[in-house]
Design an enzyme around this catalytic site. Sequence first.
Site, PDB file in Angstrom:
ATOM      1  NE  ARG A 103     -41.497  26.727 -46.249  1.00 24.11           N
ATOM      2  CZ  ARG A 103     -40.840  26.028 -45.310  1.00 24.11           C
ATOM      3  NH1 ARG A 103     -40.340  26.641 -44.252  1.00 24.11           N
ATOM      4  NH2 ARG A 103     -40.695  24.727 -45.430  1.00 24.11           N
ATOM      5  CG  HIS A 130     -44.323  20.931 -45.508  1.00 19.88           C
ATOM      6  ND1 HIS A 130     -43.622  21.203 -46.666  1.00 19.88           N
ATOM      7  CD2 HIS A 130     -43.416  21.039 -44.499  1.00 19.88           C
ATOM      8  CE1 HIS A 130     -42.360  21.471 -46.363  1.00 19.88           C
ATOM      9  NE2 HIS A 130     -42.201  21.378 -45.065  1.00 19.88           N
ATOM     10  CD  GLN A 133     -40.542  17.291 -43.296  1.00 22.26           C
ATOM     11  OE1 GLN A 133     -39.910  18.319 -43.434  1.00 22.26           O
ATOM     12  NE2 GLN A 133     -39.968  16.173 -42.857  1.00 22.26           N
ATOM     13  CG  ASP A 224     -45.538  20.340 -37.327  1.00 22.37           C
ATOM     14  OD1 ASP A 224     -44.470  20.968 -37.121  1.00 22.37           O
ATOM     15  OD2 ASP A 224     -46.395  20.704 -38.172  1.00 22.37           O
ATOM     16  CB  CYS A 264     -41.714  18.073 -40.116  1.00 26.86           C
ATOM     17  SG  CYS A 264     -42.678  19.219 -39.125  1.00 26.86           S
ATOM     18  NE  ARG A 292     -38.100  18.343 -46.973  1.00 26.25           N
ATOM     19  CZ  ARG A 292     -38.530  19.562 -46.639  1.00 26.25           C
ATOM     20  NH1 ARG A 292     -38.732  19.863 -45.380  1.00 26.25           N
ATOM     21  NH2 ARG A 292     -38.808  20.470 -47.570  1.00 26.25           N
TER      22      ARG A 292
HETATM   23  N1   CP Z   1     -39.404  20.858 -42.139  1.00 30.11           N
HETATM   24  C1   CP Z   1     -39.207  21.978 -42.836  1.00 30.11           C
HETATM   25  O1   CP Z   1     -39.872  22.271 -43.824  1.00 30.11           O
HETATM   26  O2   CP Z   1     -38.195  22.745 -42.366  1.00 30.11           O
HETATM   27  P1   CP Z   1     -37.904  24.238 -42.827  1.00 30.11           P
HETATM   28  O3   CP Z   1     -39.087  25.062 -42.386  1.00 30.11           O
HETATM   29  O4   CP Z   1     -36.648  24.620 -42.108  1.00 30.11           O
HETATM   30  O5   CP Z   1     -37.752  24.285 -44.304  1.00 30.11           O
HETATM   31  N1  NVA Z   2     -46.615  23.117 -39.284  1.00 29.20           N
HETATM   32  C1  NVA Z   2     -45.332  23.760 -39.400  1.00 29.20           C
HETATM   33  C2  NVA Z   2     -44.435  22.971 -40.271  1.00 29.20           C
HETATM   34  C3  NVA Z   2     -43.027  23.496 -40.336  1.00 29.20           C
HETATM   35  C4  NVA Z   2     -42.144  22.730 -41.279  1.00 29.20           C
HETATM   36  C5  NVA Z   2     -45.513  25.177 -39.937  1.00 29.20           C
HETATM   37  O1  NVA Z   2     -46.313  25.373 -40.851  1.00 29.20           O
HETATM   38  O2  NVA Z   2     -44.845  26.083 -39.428  1.00 29.20           O
END
Ligand code: CP
Ligand code: NVA
Length: 313
Positions: A103, A130, A133, A224, A264, A292
Amino acid sequence: MQHFISVSDTPDDDLAVIFDVSFRLREQRNAGQANEPILAGKTLAMIFEKPSLRTNVSFQQAMYELGGNSIVMVSEQVGLGKRESAGDVARVLSGMVHGIMARVFEHEKLVEMAKHASVPVINALSDFSHPCQALADAMTLMDEFGRDLKGRTLAFVGDGNNMAHSLAVMCGKLGMNFILASPPGYEIKPDIADQIMAFVPELNLEMTHDAVDAVRYADAIYADTWISMGQEQEAVIRREVFADYQLNEALVNQSPDHAIVLHCLPAYRNVEITDAVIDGPRSRVFPQAHNRLHAQKGLVAVLMGGARARGRD
Ligand code: CP
Ligand code: NVA
């Protein structure tokens, strides 16, 4: 499929197999059976430059339930692109583990890792996309409407962000329509919209500034956060700009009776989505979060387990 950096570079056949395997492994688990040890002896290394609950736990648990192992690295100690190049991190890990999940802030780091890794690299969220997700979201839509989602409409109300990019491509792959309702200036950027259309030319991609218009024919409405990780310094202005794009009962009531609500997570409750909606009868938000685990299982099984995942070994 060697890596999972974007939905767009995942061949349709592989995507279908990931869903098959995800549903099969979920069924086994729900029946109280142990999953097949598809990943026995395999390890996934995980790097998080940003916080995580769902992604972190779902991948670790997926590896465990498939008989494998996971290592969550301390991101500051790895220093991706700082202590050493993302490419060198990938080269080193490739000789020690069987998959790398990261990430990151800059999507480019994932691309660089994939270029130099000889094991699969998984995008666990970047500033651009992402896709993990989006897999769980597609499963949740299939739970509701069946495996064939052709002609269904997903209305995304909010920021034209990383989540919107991955969902738009996923909708294209599944024959769905994707409508984004955002404030002016927060649409999917024209060059990215062009890229998306190049990947999935059959996608019906619409953008509007009118949230009611967007949800009117929706089968699913998606929210989101308005403030993605890394945008915290814009929180005050974003809360003002997005105020008319909250998923509340008044807005959701403008959609067809069968429309469901997705998010999400993590959610800022009563900011982009109200308690009444996220906890209401149309919400599938928590089954979506639970998917997930199953989606990530399908993904690592296919990427790292090869024929065993497909039940051919
Ligand atoms: N939706 C999602 O990716 O959650 P986290 O940021 O908690 O991993
Ligand atoms: N758009 C959000 C998604 C979190 C899962 C972010 O990038 O923080």
